[in-house]
Design a protein around this motif. Structure first.
Motif, PDB file in Angstrom:
ATOM      1  N   PHE A 170       0.822  -1.205   0.000  1.00 51.45           N
ATOM      2  CA  PHE A 170       0.000   0.000   0.000  1.00 51.45           C
ATOM      3  C   PHE A 170       0.860   1.261   0.000  1.00 51.45           C
ATOM      4  O   PHE A 170       0.532   2.245  -0.669  1.00 51.45           O
ATOM      5  N   ALA A 171       1.963   1.253   0.741  1.00 49.41           N
ATOM      6  CA  ALA A 171       2.872   2.406   0.725  1.00 49.41           C
ATOM      7  C   ALA A 171       3.432   2.613  -0.677  1.00 49.41           C
ATOM      8  O   ALA A 171       3.524   3.752  -1.167  1.00 49.41           O
ATOM      9  N   THR A 172       3.786   1.531  -1.343  1.00 48.77           N
ATOM     10  CA  THR A 172       4.299   1.619  -2.710  1.00 48.77           C
ATOM     11  C   THR A 172       3.246   2.162  -3.651  1.00 48.77           C
ATOM     12  O   THR A 172       3.548   2.989  -4.531  1.00 48.77           O
ATOM     13  N   MET A 173       2.013   1.727  -3.476  1.00 45.59           N
ATOM     14  CA  MET A 173       0.917   2.216  -4.312  1.00 45.59           C
ATOM     15  C   MET A 173       0.790   3.735  -4.175  1.00 45.59           C
ATOM     16  O   MET A 173       0.652   4.449  -5.173  1.00 45.59           O
ATOM     17  N   PHE A 174       0.855   4.242  -2.951  1.00 43.13           N
ATOM     18  CA  PHE A 174       0.770   5.686  -2.746  1.00 43.13           C
ATOM     19  C   PHE A 174       2.009   6.399  -3.293  1.00 43.13           C
ATOM     20  O   PHE A 174       1.906   7.507  -3.823  1.00 43.13           O
ATOM     21  N   LEU A 175       3.177   5.777  -3.200  1.00 42.82           N
ATOM     22  CA  LEU A 175       4.387   6.371  -3.749  1.00 42.82           C
ATOM     23  C   LEU A 175       4.291   6.487  -5.276  1.00 42.82           C
ATOM     24  O   LEU A 175       4.695   7.501  -5.856  1.00 42.82           O
ATOM     25  N   ILE A 176       3.738   5.486  -5.914  1.00 43.41           N
ATOM     26  CA  ILE A 176       3.526   5.541  -7.361  1.00 43.41           C
ATOM     27  C   ILE A 176       2.560   6.673  -7.698  1.00 43.41           C
ATOM     28  O   ILE A 176       2.773   7.421  -8.662  1.00 43.41           O
ATOM     29  N   ALA A 177       1.503   6.831  -6.900  1.00 44.94           N
ATOM     30  CA  ALA A 177       0.548   7.920  -7.122  1.00 44.94           C
ATOM     31  C   ALA A 177       1.235   9.280  -6.981  1.00 44.94           C
ATOM     32  O   ALA A 177       0.957  10.204  -7.761  1.00 44.94           O
ATOM     33  N   ILE A 178       2.153   9.400  -6.021  1.00 50.42           N
ATOM     34  CA  ILE A 178       2.902  10.646  -5.847  1.00 50.42           C
ATOM     35  C   ILE A 178       3.764  10.920  -7.080  1.00 50.42           C
ATOM     36  O   ILE A 178       3.819  12.052  -7.570  1.00 50.42           O
TER      37      ILE A 178
ATOM     38  N   PRO B  22      -3.265  14.028   0.019  1.00 50.88           N
ATOM     39  CA  PRO B  22      -3.820  12.728   0.428  1.00 50.88           C
ATOM     40  C   PRO B  22      -2.889  11.554   0.121  1.00 50.88           C
ATOM     41  O   PRO B  22      -2.817  10.603   0.893  1.00 50.88           O
ATOM     42  N   PHE B  23      -2.148  11.638  -0.988  1.00 44.67           N
ATOM     43  CA  PHE B  23      -1.223  10.561  -1.342  1.00 44.67           C
ATOM     44  C   PHE B  23      -0.010  10.556  -0.419  1.00 44.67           C
ATOM     45  O   PHE B  23       0.484   9.490  -0.039  1.00 44.67           O
ATOM     46  N   LEU B  24       0.465  11.743  -0.049  1.00 39.12           N
ATOM     47  CA  LEU B  24       1.578  11.829   0.895  1.00 39.12           C
ATOM     48  C   LEU B  24       1.170  11.270   2.259  1.00 39.12           C
ATOM     49  O   LEU B  24       1.927  10.530   2.889  1.00 39.12           O
ATOM     50  N   LEU B  25      -0.040  11.613   2.688  1.00 41.86           N
ATOM     51  CA  LEU B  25      -0.537  11.080   3.959  1.00 41.86           C
ATOM     52  C   LEU B  25      -0.727   9.565   3.891  1.00 41.86           C
ATOM     53  O   LEU B  25      -0.405   8.851   4.842  1.00 41.86           O
ATOM     54  N   GLY B  26      -1.250   9.082   2.765  1.00 39.61           N
ATOM     55  CA  GLY B  26      -1.415   7.641   2.591  1.00 39.61           C
ATOM     56  C   GLY B  26      -0.087   6.916   2.613  1.00 39.61           C
ATOM     57  O   GLY B  26       0.042   5.841   3.220  1.00 39.61           O
ATOM     58  N   PHE B  27       0.924   7.515   1.971  1.00 40.66           N
ATOM     59  CA  PHE B  27       2.256   6.921   1.963  1.00 40.66           C
ATOM     60  C   PHE B  27       2.792   6.813   3.391  1.00 40.66           C
ATOM     61  O   PHE B  27       3.242   5.750   3.820  1.00 40.66           O
TER      62      PHE B  27
ATOM     63  N   LEU C 130       1.059   6.920   6.124  1.00 36.19           N
ATOM     64  CA  LEU C 130       0.155   6.081   6.904  1.00 36.19           C
ATOM     65  C   LEU C 130       0.502   4.595   6.801  1.00 36.19           C
ATOM     66  O   LEU C 130       0.287   3.837   7.736  1.00 36.19           O
ATOM     67  N   PHE C 131       1.058   4.180   5.666  1.00 39.18           N
ATOM     68  CA  PHE C 131       1.412   2.774   5.502  1.00 39.18           C
ATOM     69  C   PHE C 131       2.912   2.508   5.653  1.00 39.18           C
ATOM     70  O   PHE C 131       3.293   1.386   5.986  1.00 39.18           O
ATOM     71  N   LEU C 132       3.753   3.503   5.426  1.00 37.77           N
ATOM     72  CA  LEU C 132       5.196   3.287   5.598  1.00 37.77           C
ATOM     73  C   LEU C 132       5.549   3.109   7.076  1.00 37.77           C
ATOM     74  O   LEU C 132       6.319   2.214   7.429  1.00 37.77           O
ATOM     75  N   TYR C 133       4.986   3.950   7.925  1.00 38.65           N
ATOM     76  CA  TYR C 133       5.289   3.864   9.350  1.00 38.65           C
ATOM     77  C   TYR C 133       4.913   2.504   9.940  1.00 38.65           C
ATOM     78  O   TYR C 133       5.733   1.881  10.630  1.00 38.65           O
ATOM     79  N   PRO C 134       3.687   1.989   9.684  1.00 43.12           N
ATOM     80  CA  PRO C 134       3.373   0.661  10.230  1.00 43.12           C
ATOM     81  C   PRO C 134       4.234  -0.444   9.639  1.00 43.12           C
ATOM     82  O   PRO C 134       4.518  -1.428  10.322  1.00 43.12           O
ATOM     83  N   TYR C 135       4.665  -0.280   8.372  1.00 43.72           N
ATOM     84  CA  TYR C 135       5.556  -1.284   7.784  1.00 43.72           C
ATOM     85  C   TYR C 135       6.850  -1.349   8.577  1.00 43.72           C
ATOM     86  O   TYR C 135       7.296  -2.429   8.971  1.00 43.72           O
ATOM     87  N   ILE C 136       7.446  -0.193   8.839  1.00 43.61           N
ATOM     88  CA  ILE C 136       8.708  -0.152   9.589  1.00 43.61           C
ATOM     89  C   ILE C 136       8.504  -0.683  11.007  1.00 43.61           C
ATOM     90  O   ILE C 136       9.294  -1.492  11.502  1.00 43.61           O
ATOM     91  N   LYS C 137       7.428  -0.265  11.643  1.00 42.78           N
ATOM     92  CA  LYS C 137       7.131  -0.709  13.008  1.00 42.78           C
ATOM     93  C   LYS C 137       6.924  -2.225  13.061  1.00 42.78           C
ATOM     94  O   LYS C 137       7.445  -2.900  13.957  1.00 42.78           O
ATOM     95  N   GLN C 138       6.177  -2.748  12.102  1.00 42.82           N
ATOM     96  CA  GLN C 138       5.904  -4.186  12.053  1.00 42.82           C
ATOM     97  C   GLN C 138       7.196  -4.972  11.822  1.00 42.82           C
ATOM     98  O   GLN C 138       7.409  -6.013  12.437  1.00 42.82           O
ATOM     99  N   GLN C 139       8.046  -4.482  10.925  1.00 42.87           N
ATOM    100  CA  GLN C 139       9.321  -5.163  10.655  1.00 42.87           C
ATOM    101  C   GLN C 139      10.193  -5.200  11.909  1.00 42.87           C
ATOM    102  O   GLN C 139      10.828  -6.214  12.204  1.00 42.87           O
ATOM    103  N   LYS C 140      10.219  -4.107  12.639  1.00 38.90           N
ATOM    104  CA  LYS C 140      11.002  -4.075  13.882  1.00 38.90           C
ATOM    105  C   LYS C 140      10.459  -5.083  14.897  1.00 38.90           C
ATOM    106  O   LYS C 140      11.229  -5.756  15.578  1.00 38.90           O
ATOM    107  N   TYR C 141       9.138  -5.179  14.959  1.00 39.91           N
ATOM    108  CA  TYR C 141       8.525  -6.134  15.887  1.00 39.91           C
ATOM    109  C   TYR C 141       8.848  -7.574  15.468  1.00 39.91           C
ATOM    110  O   TYR C 141       9.190  -8.406  16.315  1.00 39.91           O
ATOM    111  N   ILE C 142       8.763  -7.852  14.189  1.00 42.43           N
ATOM    112  CA  ILE C 142       9.109  -9.190  13.681  1.00 42.43           C
ATOM    113  C   ILE C 142      10.566  -9.502  14.000  1.00 42.43           C
ATOM    114  O   ILE C 142      10.889 -10.607  14.448  1.00 42.43           O
TER     115      ILE C 142
END
Length: 155
Positions: A103-111, A126-131, A133-145
C-alpha cells in the motif's frame, strides 16, 4: 477456474489484488486508462498483475532503502524460518507487513504520477498522507518481527 481461485491465498489477494484494483481505479482518473471494454475476469487478472508489480516494486523501492537506512534491518532467512516454527504468528505478521509495504508503494507511485502530471502539492497531500500512513506501520511491524526473531534465537 475454480481451482485457481482456491489456490490463491488470502495474502495474495490482500497484497496483490487489492492494491492492483485500487491502482487501476486510480489510473482511470489520472491517466484516462479505460477498462470498461474488459470483462470482469480480465479486470481481475489485470488487477492481480498490477498488484504483483506494485508488490515487487515495494521490495525494491521501500524494503531495500529501509534496510540500507537501518530503519528495519532484514533478518537472516534461516533465523526467520526457525522462529516461524516456534511462533506461527510471525508469518501472519510478515504478511501484514508486506501488505503495508504494498500500500505504501501504491501511494508512492501515485505521488510520482502527480509529479509527472504537475499536480499541485495541495492535491498531492492525500497521497503523501497515505504513503506515511502505511510506511510507518511497515517499519514498526518489521522491527517487531525482528524482535520476535531475536527473542526466538535466544531461547
Amino acid at each position: 477456474m475454480e481451482s485457481i481461485a482456491n489456490n490463491i491465498s488470502s495474502y495474495n489477494i490482500i497484497a496483490n489484488f487489492i492494491p492492483g484494483m485500487i491502482s487501476i481505479i486510480g489510473m482511470k482518473y489520472f491517466l484516462n486508462f479505460d477498462i470498461t471494454h474488459l470483462n470482469n475476469l480480465w479486470v481481475a487478472v489485470l488487477a492481480y498483475f498490477v498488484g504483483l508489480i506494485i508488490n515487487r516494486l515495494g521490495s525494491i523501492v521501500i524494503k531495500k532503502p529501509c534496510n540500507l537506512l537501518r530503519c528495519c534491518k532484514q533478518q537472516n532467512y534461516k533465523l526467520f524460518i526457525e522462529a516461524e516454527k516456534k511462533d506461527s504468528k510471525i508469518s501472519i505478521l510478515s504478511e501484514t507487513s508486506n501488505m503495508y509495504r504494498s500500500f505504501a508503494t501504491m501511494f508512492l507511485i501515485a505521488i510520482c504520477i502527480c509529479f509527472y502530471k504537475n499536480i499541485s502539492s495541495r492535491n498531492m497531500l492525500p497521497f503523501l498522507l497515505g504513503f506515511a500512513l502505511f510506511l510507518y506501520p511497515y517499519i514498526k511491524q518489521q522491527k517487531y518481527i525482528n524482535s520476535l526473531i531475536k527473542f526466538s534465537k535466544e531461547e
